[in-house]
Scaffold this active site. Structure first.
Site, PDB file in Angstrom:
ATOM      1  N   ARG A  31      61.761 -29.364  11.135  1.00  0.00           N
ATOM      2  CA  ARG A  31      61.355 -28.814   9.864  1.00  0.00           C
ATOM      3  C   ARG A  31      61.757 -27.620   8.959  1.00  0.00           C
ATOM      4  NH1 ARG A  31      57.428 -30.931  12.951  1.00  0.00           N
ATOM      5  NH2 ARG A  31      55.285 -31.455  11.325  1.00  0.00           N
ATOM      6  N   GLY A  99      60.496 -40.599  13.908  1.00  0.00           N
ATOM      7  CA  GLY A  99      59.452 -41.138  13.340  1.00  0.00           C
ATOM      8  C   GLY A  99      59.349 -39.559  12.106  1.00  0.00           C
ATOM      9  N   SER A 172      47.062 -36.827  12.318  1.00  0.00           N
ATOM     10  CA  SER A 172      48.067 -36.724  12.792  1.00  0.00           C
ATOM     11  C   SER A 172      49.130 -35.373  11.550  1.00  0.00           C
ATOM     12  CB  SER A 172      49.042 -37.858  11.398  1.00  0.00           C
ATOM     13  OG  SER A 172      49.924 -38.447  11.365  1.00  0.00           O
ATOM     14  N   GLN A 174      52.413 -35.253  11.115  1.00  0.00           N
ATOM     15  CA  GLN A 174      53.550 -36.176  10.243  1.00  0.00           C
ATOM     16  C   GLN A 174      52.715 -35.949   8.791  1.00  0.00           C
ATOM     17  OE1 GLN A 174      54.709 -38.597  12.645  1.00  0.00           O
ATOM     18  NE2 GLN A 174      56.009 -37.734  14.084  1.00  0.00           N
ATOM     19  N   ASP A 325      52.063 -36.654  22.890  1.00  0.00           N
ATOM     20  CA  ASP A 325      53.567 -36.990  23.591  1.00  0.00           C
ATOM     21  C   ASP A 325      53.951 -36.953  24.859  1.00  0.00           C
ATOM     22  OD1 ASP A 325      54.516 -37.641  21.162  1.00  0.00           O
ATOM     23  OD2 ASP A 325      55.418 -35.715  20.545  1.00  0.00           O
ATOM     24  N   ARG A 400      60.484 -40.603  26.131  1.00  0.00           N
ATOM     25  CA  ARG A 400      59.412 -39.998  26.963  1.00  0.00           C
ATOM     26  C   ARG A 400      59.337 -40.800  27.885  1.00  0.00           C
ATOM     27  NH1 ARG A 400      59.390 -34.944  24.003  1.00  0.00           N
ATOM     28  NH2 ARG A 400      59.125 -35.466  22.325  1.00  0.00           N
TER      29      ARG A 400
END
Length: 445
Positions: A31, A99, A172, A174, A325, A400
Site C-alpha cells: 500500500r 494476490g 476480504s 483485498q 494467513d 507459508r
C-alpha cells in the site's frame, strides 16, 4: 528455463534465544508503494519489505509512471503522479505470486482511461479474481479474463467511473481495498460494507496521505467504509512495522522448542491483525508485550516469547479475518498442544497461494498428526508431545506452508523437509538465516 527448486530440511533445534526483527509488513509495504505513486510530491518509505511480491509492486508502479527508487540508506523514495495521473503501461504487469498486488492494482487502474494487462506465476494464475472484477465492473471497468475470472487478464479502465455502495459477500481486505482505490478517481462517495472487520491498513494509510475516509458502525454491527473521490494526496513518510504474519513463524518456534526465549522487535499490533497472538495466549502461550508505541499511524510493540505447554482450543470463525494467513502455523502449534484444536470458518484458505486448507491437512497427516476436516472446520488432535515428523512436504509455491513445516521440524521427533522453499522469499527474505541465527538447524536437503 524453469526455476531450480530449493529443498530444505529442518532438524530438532537447541533452545532458541536472542532478538530478531522480521521483515516489514507485506500488506503495508504494498500500500505504501501504491499510495505514494498516487500522491503529489515525494514520499519516503522506511522498513519496506524487499520480498519478491513487494518488488513486483514497485516495478508495476514504475510501469504506471511513478518514480520509485531505493536510496543508499535502505529507505525508498517515490515521486507520485497524483490521483488520476497514472499512465498506461507499455507492457503487461507481472505480479508474480502476489494476490494483494494484483487485486489492489486492478482497483487502481479500473478508473483510469486505459487498458492494463495482468499476469503472474502459476499459483497467482490459478486464483479467483471475480470477487474483484464484479464490483469494479459495476463502477464501469471491463474485464477480459480466462475461464473462472483467472489471470492473465485485461482491465479496460472506464472514462466515466460511477461510485457504488457494495456489501462484501465474503470478508476480504483485498476486495475492500480495490474498491476504495477505484473510488479515489471516481466522483462522489464510494462505500464498502463489511459484516466482519478485515484489516484496515488501506483506510489508515489513505488518511495518512490526506484522503477523506470515514468508518462508521451500523446498528447491526456492520462496518461502513466510505472514501470521497478526487482527494489531493500529499507525499508522506511511511514507517513500515515488522509483519505480524512473518513474526508468527519464529514466535511459534519459540513456543514449541523447549527452553526457548526470543524477543521479536517492532511487530505491527493492529488489532485487526493479532488474532493469532490472541489464540496462542488462549492456548497457554507465554507472550509478553513490551514497549508499545505508534509508528506511522500503526500500533507497534516488541514481543517476548517463552516456550510453553499448549492446550487445544476452539477458534471461532469470526476471528478468521484477523489471522487468515496464520492458520497453517497455528495448525502446527496445535499439533504440539494437549487436546483438540478446532479452527472454524476457513473457506478462504482454499483460495490462497495454494489450497492451504488441504495442504495444511495433508502436511500434518504426513508428519503423523491426527487431523480431520468437517466442512470448513480444520480439527487437529494434539497429544501434548512432539509429533512424529519425518516427512517431506510438497509446498506448491506456497511460502507459508513451507515455513510452517520447517518450524514443525525444529521440535518434531524426526526432521521435516520441504521440497521447495524458493517461494519463501516472496514474504520473508532471510528466513533461514534469521531462524538459524536464533538456534534452529535448517539446511539444504
Amino acid at each position: 528455463m524453469p526455476a531450480m527448486s530449493r529443498p530444505l530440511i529442518s532438524r530438532r533445534a537447541e533452545p532458541l534465544t536472542g532478538r530478531a526483527k522480521v521483515p516489514g509488513d507485506k500488506s503495508i509495504s504494498h500500500r505504501a508503494l501504491m499510495f505514494g505513486a498516487l500522491a503529489v510530491g515525494e514520499s519516503r518509505i522506511e522498513g519496506l519489505l524487499e520480498g519478491d511480491d513487494v518488488l513486483r509492486t514497485a516495478q508495476a508502479m514504475r510501469a504506471l509512471g511513478a518514480e520509485v527508487e531505493k536510496l543508499e540508506d535502505g529507505s525508498w523514495r517515490l515521486w507520485g503522479r497524483g490521483v488520476g495521473g497514472l499512465m498506461e503501461p507499455a507492457d503487461l504487469l507481472d505480479l508474480g505470486n502476489s494476490g494483494t498486488g494484483a487485486r489492489l492494482m486492478m482497483g487502481l487502474v479500473a478508473t483510469h482511461p486505459f487498458t492494463t494487462f495482468f499476469t503472474g506465476d502459476a499459483s497467482l494464475r490459478s486464483r479467483p479474481m471475480k470477487r474483484v472484477s464484479e464490483p469494479l465492473s459495476r463502477m464501469g471497468a471491463k474485464f477480459v479474463t480466462r475461464e473462472g475470472g483467472r489471470l492473465p487478464a485485461a482491465v479496460v479502465g472506464t472514462t466515466n467511473p460511477v461510485p457504488i455502495t457494495y456489501e462484501l459477500p465474503v470478508a476480504s481486505a483485498q476486495v475492500k481495498s480495490a474498491i476504495l482505490l477505484a473510488g479515489l478517481n471516481t466522483p462522489g462517495e464510494t462505500t464498502v460494507i463489511e459484516r466482519e472487520a478485515t484489516r484496515d491498513h488501506t483506510e489508515l494509510m489513505l488518511r495518512h496521505f490526506g484522503a477523506n475516509v470515514t468508518t462508521t458502525i451500523r446498528e447491526d454491527g456492520a462496518r461502513v467504509v466510505t472514501v470521497t473521490g478526487f482527494p489531493e494526496l500529499t507525499g508522506r513518510t511511511v514507517i513500515v512495522p515488522a509483519d505480524p504474519s512473518s513474526a508468527a513463524f519464529p514466535l511459534v518456534a519459540a513456543l514449541v522448542v523447549p527452553g526457548s526465549t526470543v524477543t521479536l522487535v517492532g511487530i505491527g499490533m493492529n488489532p485487526l491483525r493479532t488474532g493469532l497472538f490472541q489464540t496462542l495466549r488462549e492456548m497457554g502461550a507465554d507472550i509478553r508485550t513490551d514497549n508499545p508505541r505508534i509508528e506511522g499511524g500503526e500500533e507497534v510493540a516488541d514481543l517476548v516469547v517463552t516456550s510453553s505447554a499448549l492446550r487445544g482450543v476452539d477458534v471461532p470463525a469470526e476471528r478468521a479475518p484477523s489471522m487468515i494467513d496464520e492458520y497453517p502455523i497455528l495448525a502446527v502449534a496445535a499439533s504440539f498442544a494437549a487436546g483438540t484444536t478446532r479452527m472454524f470458518g476457513l473457506s478462504e484458505l482454499r483460495v490462497k497461494e495454494s489450497d492451504r486448507f488441504t495442504a495444511t491437512m495433508n502436511g500434518l497427516r504426513a508428519c503423523g498428526v491426527e487431523v480431520e476436516a468437517e466442512g470448513d472446520t480444520l480439527i487437529v488432535h494434539g497429544k501434548g508431545a512432539p509429533p512424529p515428523g519425518g516427512a517431506t512436504i510438497a509446498v506448491n509455491l506456497d511460502h507459508r506452508i513451507a515455513m510452517s513445516f520447517l518450524v514443525m521440524g525444529m521440535a518434531a521427533a524426526q526432521p521435516v523437509a520441504v521440497d521447495d522453499a524458493e517461494a519463501v522469499d516472496t514474504s520473508f527474505p532471510g528466513f533461514v538465516e534469521l531462524m538459524n541465527g536464533l538456534g534452529s538447524a535448517i539446511e539444504g536437503n
